[in-house]
Write a protein that holds these residues in place. Structure first.
Motif, PDB file in Angstrom:
ATOM      1  N   LEU A  61       0.866  -1.187   0.000  1.00  0.00           N
ATOM      2  CA  LEU A  61       0.000   0.000   0.000  1.00  0.00           C
ATOM      3  C   LEU A  61       0.905   1.241   0.000  1.00  0.00           C
ATOM      4  O   LEU A  61       0.534   2.301  -0.485  1.00  0.00           O
ATOM      5  CB  LEU A  61      -0.908  -0.016   1.236  1.00  0.00           C
ATOM      6  N   HIS A  62       2.083   1.065   0.562  1.00  0.00           N
ATOM      7  CA  HIS A  62       3.189   2.001   0.334  1.00  0.00           C
ATOM      8  C   HIS A  62       4.074   1.354  -0.734  1.00  0.00           C
ATOM      9  O   HIS A  62       4.577   0.239  -0.531  1.00  0.00           O
ATOM     10  CB  HIS A  62       3.952   2.251   1.636  1.00  0.00           C
ATOM     11  N   GLY A  63       4.232   2.041  -1.862  1.00  0.00           N
ATOM     12  CA  GLY A  63       4.763   1.407  -3.070  1.00  0.00           C
ATOM     13  C   GLY A  63       6.189   0.906  -3.004  1.00  0.00           C
ATOM     14  O   GLY A  63       6.618   0.153  -3.879  1.00  0.00           O
ATOM     15  N   ASP A  64       6.957   1.299  -1.977  1.00  0.00           N
ATOM     16  CA  ASP A  64       8.348   0.831  -1.862  1.00  0.00           C
ATOM     17  C   ASP A  64       8.514  -0.171  -0.711  1.00  0.00           C
ATOM     18  O   ASP A  64       9.628  -0.484  -0.314  1.00  0.00           O
ATOM     19  CB  ASP A  64       9.305   2.023  -1.684  1.00  0.00           C
ATOM     20  N   GLU A  65       7.408  -0.680  -0.182  1.00  0.00           N
ATOM     21  CA  GLU A  65       7.465  -1.616   0.944  1.00  0.00           C
ATOM     22  C   GLU A  65       7.173  -3.019   0.423  1.00  0.00           C
ATOM     23  O   GLU A  65       6.029  -3.407   0.257  1.00  0.00           O
ATOM     24  CB  GLU A  65       6.474  -1.182   2.031  1.00  0.00           C
ATOM     25  N   LEU A  66       8.227  -3.773   0.130  1.00  0.00           N
ATOM     26  CA  LEU A  66       8.118  -4.911  -0.778  1.00  0.00           C
ATOM     27  C   LEU A  66       8.172  -6.296  -0.122  1.00  0.00           C
ATOM     28  O   LEU A  66       7.854  -7.288  -0.784  1.00  0.00           O
ATOM     29  CB  LEU A  66       9.216  -4.804  -1.851  1.00  0.00           C
ATOM     30  N   GLN A 103       8.044   4.498  -4.888  1.00  0.00           N
ATOM     31  CA  GLN A 103       7.882   5.455  -3.790  1.00  0.00           C
ATOM     32  C   GLN A 103       6.717   5.042  -2.888  1.00  0.00           C
ATOM     33  O   GLN A 103       5.832   4.284  -3.282  1.00  0.00           O
ATOM     34  CB  GLN A 103       7.647   6.872  -4.326  1.00  0.00           C
ATOM     35  N   ARG A 104       6.747   5.562  -1.686  1.00  0.00           N
ATOM     36  CA  ARG A 104       5.730   5.269  -0.677  1.00  0.00           C
ATOM     37  C   ARG A 104       4.343   5.759  -1.129  1.00  0.00           C
ATOM     38  O   ARG A 104       3.350   5.047  -1.045  1.00  0.00           O
ATOM     39  CB  ARG A 104       6.156   5.996   0.610  1.00  0.00           C
ATOM     40  N   GLN A 105       4.304   6.993  -1.631  1.00  0.00           N
ATOM     41  CA  GLN A 105       3.030   7.663  -1.878  1.00  0.00           C
ATOM     42  C   GLN A 105       2.406   7.243  -3.210  1.00  0.00           C
ATOM     43  O   GLN A 105       3.045   6.641  -4.056  1.00  0.00           O
ATOM     44  CB  GLN A 105       3.227   9.188  -1.899  1.00  0.00           C
ATOM     45  N   LEU A 146       0.216  -5.717   5.113  1.00  0.00           N
ATOM     46  CA  LEU A 146       1.669  -5.914   5.255  1.00  0.00           C
ATOM     47  C   LEU A 146       2.432  -4.653   4.847  1.00  0.00           C
ATOM     48  O   LEU A 146       2.258  -4.139   3.741  1.00  0.00           O
ATOM     49  CB  LEU A 146       2.130  -7.102   4.393  1.00  0.00           C
ATOM     50  N   HIS A 147       3.286  -4.209   5.725  1.00  0.00           N
ATOM     51  CA  HIS A 147       4.099  -3.007   5.487  1.00  0.00           C
ATOM     52  C   HIS A 147       5.556  -3.277   5.832  1.00  0.00           C
ATOM     53  O   HIS A 147       5.918  -4.389   6.248  1.00  0.00           O
ATOM     54  CB  HIS A 147       3.592  -1.854   6.367  1.00  0.00           C
ATOM     55  N   THR A 148       6.397  -2.245   5.674  1.00  0.00           N
ATOM     56  CA  THR A 148       7.786  -2.288   6.163  1.00  0.00           C
ATOM     57  C   THR A 148       8.101  -0.891   6.692  1.00  0.00           C
ATOM     58  O   THR A 148       7.238  -0.012   6.687  1.00  0.00           O
ATOM     59  CB  THR A 148       8.797  -2.609   5.034  1.00  0.00           C
ATOM     60  N   ALA A 149       9.352  -0.695   7.089  1.00  0.00           N
ATOM     61  CA  ALA A 149       9.801   0.662   7.434  1.00  0.00           C
ATOM     62  C   ALA A 149       9.743   1.540   6.188  1.00  0.00           C
ATOM     63  O   ALA A 149       9.619   1.049   5.067  1.00  0.00           O
ATOM     64  CB  ALA A 149      11.227   0.621   7.964  1.00  0.00           C
TER      65      ALA A 149
HETATM   66 ZN    ZN Z   1       3.833   1.256   5.145  1.00  0.00          ZN
END
Ligand code: ZN
Length: 340
Positions: A61-66, A103-105, A146-149
């Motif tokens: 959902l944040h584009g760089d959190e893979l 990117q995140r956004q 699911l996310h990351t930093a």
């Molecule tokens: Zn996130």
């Protein structure tokens, strides 16, 4: 290698129209982009032979959190649709424009996870959020997001959940985290929207952005399979995986007050004592400008890894427990590279 199957494009996710006992791969039309064609969100639906719960797992959902993407790929390989009860809906890339831009956004630089449930008419990100929720997420009974930093930071494997809510607490305790942080309604998050709309949801933060960290991915996968056993979607004994986790009543970031070259001292999941030196800010000539101390005792959930910092940069994400003493060390989770 199996044959690559043709992927169907659909305007909406209609689970009941999909054949039982099979894996379906669909592109769901969300809002239109500047080419005048819809953004397509990839969705994998594993529809079991028998009726049961619908568990949704969303990633990126944040584009760089893979890390969540690989977790979902491994989950697809682990589940036999012929033995599944209910439906697994997997969204490996939720923010397709952000993923393309690395990117995140979203493409209009808005954080999708602050504007949920969006609006049917409004800014590009709000329209996308609205359709993403209505066409996909609203079909779930449970949600694991699911996310990351974020970029420039690293995370432990930790859960954000409203653990005062019995169902959310259960979802959190079925996972395999190093840390659980009590988080209530964080305005505009997908998790908050889901919880308010009768879909128990937690956020799983899996390590670092822009990487696949397989030890953390495998531990997340184990937690998701454990959740599916609890929901009676697959056979097997439900395990208590959470025994070693630190449970935090709250968490917050400690920021620098000066700009310069920063060295953050503690490692992920280290416990720090009140008054302990946790970061040093140097000027560009190597002189110490600021020493930053922990204002309370706690556990390091996440940290900054980028040494060049403006004044006010987030440095250490500290988790605090009001009652239970935090464990001195979190066993069994020391095999990953903080800077991966
Ligand atoms: Zn996130």
């Amino acid at each position: 290698m199996e044959k690559i199957l043709t992927v169907k494009t659909k305007d909406d996710l209609k689970i009941s129209s999909l054949k039982r006992g099979e894996i379906h791969r669909l592109q769901i039309h969300v809002a239109d982009n500047s080419l005048g064609v819809p953004w397509k969100v990839p969705v994998v639906i594993i529809r079991g032979m028998e009726k049961g719960k619908t568990l949704g797992v969303t990633a990126a959902l944040h584009g760089d959190e893979l890390n969540g993407i690989s977790t979902i790929f491994k989950l697809i390989e682990s589940v036999d649709p012929k033995k599944l009860k209910g439906t697994l809906v997997l969204v490996p890339i939720s923010n397709t424009p952000g993923y393309l831009l690395n990117q995140r956004q979203f493409s209009d630089n808005v954080d999708l996870n602050r504007i949920m449930p969006g609006q049917p008419a409004g800014s590009p990100s709000k329209i996308y959020a609205h359709h993403f929720i209505n066409k996909i997420v609203s079909k779930f009974n449970y949600l694991l997001d699911l996310h990351t930093a974020s970029h420039g930071r690293v995370n432990s494997l930790y859960i954000r959940a409203d653990i005062e809510d019995e169902e959310c607490q259960r979802l959190a305790y079925l996972q395999n985290p190093q840390i659980i942080v009590k988080k209530y309604d964080e305005e505009g998050t997908l998790r908050s929207w889901a919880n308010k709309n009768g879909i128990p949801a937690i956020t799983i933060e899996i390590g670092n952005p822009n990487a696949f960290q397989h030890s953390l991915i495998d531990e997340t996968l184990e937690g998701i399979l454990n959740t599916m056993k609890f929901l009676k979607m697959i056979d097997g004994e439900v395990q208590d995986l959470v025994t070693n986790a630190a449970i935090c009543d709250e968490s917050y970031w400690i920021n620098s007050t000066k700009g310069g070259v920063v060295d953050v001292l503690p490692g992920l999941t280290d416990t720090v004592k009140k008054g302990q030196l946790i970061a040093i800010v140097y000027d560009v000539f190597g002189q110490v400008k600021e020493e930053i101390f922990a204002d309370r005792s706690g556990i390091v959930i996440g940290k900054n890894t980028r040494p060049n910092c403006d004044a006010g940069t987030r440095l250490v994400h500290l988790g605090i427990s009001f009652i239970d003493p935090l464990p001195e060390e979190i066993p069994g989770h020391d095999e990953y590279d903080e800077n991966a």
